[in-house]
Design a protein around this motif. Structure first.
Motif, short mmCIF file in Angstrom:
data_model
loop_
_atom_site.label_atom_id
_atom_site.label_comp_id
_atom_site.label_asym_id
_atom_site.label_seq_id
_atom_site.Cartn_x
_atom_site.Cartn_y
_atom_site.Cartn_z
N LEU A 15 0.82 -1.21 0.00
CA LEU A 15 0.00 0.00 0.00
C LEU A 15 0.86 1.27 0.00
O LEU A 15 0.55 2.24 -0.69
N PHE A 16 1.91 1.26 0.79
CA PHE A 16 2.81 2.41 0.81
C PHE A 16 3.37 2.68 -0.58
O PHE A 16 3.48 3.83 -1.01
N ALA A 17 3.73 1.60 -1.28
CA ALA A 17 4.30 1.76 -2.61
C ALA A 17 3.27 2.35 -3.57
O ALA A 17 3.59 3.17 -4.42
N ARG A 18 2.04 1.93 -3.39
CA ARG A 18 1.01 2.34 -4.33
C ARG A 18 0.47 3.74 -4.02
O ARG A 18 0.24 4.56 -4.91
N GLN A 19 0.28 4.03 -2.73
CA GLN A 19 -0.39 5.29 -2.37
C GLN A 19 0.50 6.25 -1.62
O GLN A 19 0.07 7.34 -1.25
N VAL A 95 10.56 3.51 -4.09
CA VAL A 95 9.60 4.47 -4.59
C VAL A 95 9.18 5.44 -3.48
O VAL A 95 9.05 6.65 -3.69
N ILE A 96 8.99 4.89 -2.30
CA ILE A 96 8.54 5.73 -1.20
C ILE A 96 9.67 6.59 -0.68
O ILE A 96 9.53 7.80 -0.52
N ILE A 97 10.77 5.92 -0.37
CA ILE A 97 11.88 6.60 0.28
C ILE A 97 12.30 7.84 -0.48
O ILE A 97 12.50 8.90 0.10
N ASP A 98 12.36 7.68 -1.78
CA ASP A 98 13.11 8.62 -2.58
C ASP A 98 12.80 10.07 -2.29
O ASP A 98 13.68 10.85 -2.03
N ARG A 99 11.54 10.42 -2.34
CA ARG A 99 11.29 11.85 -2.23
C ARG A 99 10.09 12.18 -1.35
O ARG A 99 9.47 13.21 -1.54
N ASP A 100 9.78 11.32 -0.42
CA ASP A 100 8.77 11.70 0.54
C ASP A 100 9.46 12.34 1.73
O ASP A 100 10.16 11.68 2.50
N PRO A 101 9.32 13.63 1.87
CA PRO A 101 10.04 14.36 2.92
C PRO A 101 9.77 13.79 4.31
O PRO A 101 10.65 13.77 5.16
N THR A 102 8.54 13.33 4.52
CA THR A 102 8.21 12.73 5.81
C THR A 102 9.14 11.57 6.12
O THR A 102 9.67 11.45 7.24
N ILE A 103 9.35 10.74 5.15
CA ILE A 103 10.16 9.55 5.34
C ILE A 103 11.63 9.91 5.45
O ILE A 103 12.35 9.39 6.30
#
Lengths: 194, 194
Positions: A15-19, A95-103
């Motif tokens: 889900l994280f990857a998708r949304q 996909v998530i890590i790359d540019r989600d500032p939160t992460i």
DNA sequence: GTCTATACCCGGATAGAC
DNA sequence: GTCTATCCGGGTATAGAC
């Protein structure tokens, strides 16, 4: 073999990857799991805790690459190859890590060094310690090849029902690595005007 | 010259780039603006409306590149160069757009074609219509160079007080383009074993 | 064009029974 | 280990005065 905790991690990764992380709610995960949100909190302390569980492994791998880089000064090909493999292992996460500032913030927070500095280390290792600005740019280019092309190649080969073959086609790995090395290579002074 | 509406867009672009779209609140923007949240709604209908205002220009540029691609079949160098320039013009946005699923969905929603299909068009244009799988991978590699290295090069040159020089160093542009073309180039069959 | 005040909803998280 | 019920905070958005 598949404890509830592990099932949650599998569902969350998907889900994280998708949304995206922020775009996924606890309720989403619980729904997919077939329980209520309260049940989740028996297995994990918080939403961030789930993410941590997901990041643990790839982060350790990443840090180990960095470590080996300080001791052994591996060749560029070896280093880039390690990142291709890391991207494969944790592709949904990339996909998530790359540019989600939160992460990014969360990772930085529980990392010995800032992730920005870690990236800089990789770039220096690729470009060489005595690198000029152009060489640094080429190192970023090579890094860009690895991150982008690896994900793209898997997106092509993965989703369709190719059976159990799930990772990266070895031929693609070779192709990506070669492209990255070409991007990294110093073309030398302009040919023709000596 | 700087109407309130324009000031809001400037502030929003900066905050979105730094904290992400979902990570930025209307209150953040209003605070930076020096007003209350209610005032914002006089100028924009919604938070998404602000994002739309930000995306309008670069999206038009992108679509125009695609259009020219259908008519003229530009050389790879020209096409890649256009994407470097697009990344420069909208660099804060590139960071957001790239992998925030929320934004991707929003863009797709008001686009004639899905952004995924548009990317595919670019890849085909780079790889050639009769491209084999390896050529497609190389096209993704070249695309990765452009996206990644351009942002990295600006991050190096931009933030420090380099005065009015704000965009991409022309020398870097040359370097990036050359690296992308090397990544794209077909190395041919293995040398030495004919 | 901006304010105060507030409605409204949604998401994360907890209490306590079963 | 999962449930029902609920709290709480924060975020978007609106109403209506100034």
């Amino acid at each position: 073999m598949s404890s509830t905790k592990e099932r949650i991690l599998v569902i969350a990764r998907e889900l994280f990857a998708r949304q995206g992380y922020t775009g996924t709610t606890i309720a989403d995960i619980a729904g997919e799991l077939g329980t209520t949100t309260a049940a989740l909190y028996y297995h994990f302390d918080s939403k961030a805790d789930i993410l941590r569980g997901l990041l643990e492994q790839p982060m350790a791998v990443y840090l180990r690459i960095l470590e080996g880089l300080r001791e052994a000064r591996p060749a560029a090909e070896e280093l880039l190859g390690a990142f291709v493999d890391l991207a494969v292992e944790s592709r949904e996460l990339s996909v998530i890590i790359d540019r989600d500032p939160t992460i990014l913030a969360m990772i930085d927070e529980q990392l010995p060094t800032s992730s920005e500095d870690l990236t800089k280390e990789v770039i220096i290792a690729l470009a060489g310690p005595d690198a000029d600005h152009a060489a640094v740019v080429r190192a970023h280019a090579a890094f860009g090849v690895v991150k982008h092309a690896t994900l793209a190649a898997m997106a092509h080969a993965g989703p369709p029902q190719n059976g159990p073959r799930d990772g990266l086609d070895p031929a693609d790995r070779v192709e990506i690595l070669a492209a990255a090395l070409r991007a990294l290579a110093d073309p030398g002074p302009a040919r023709g005007q000596p």
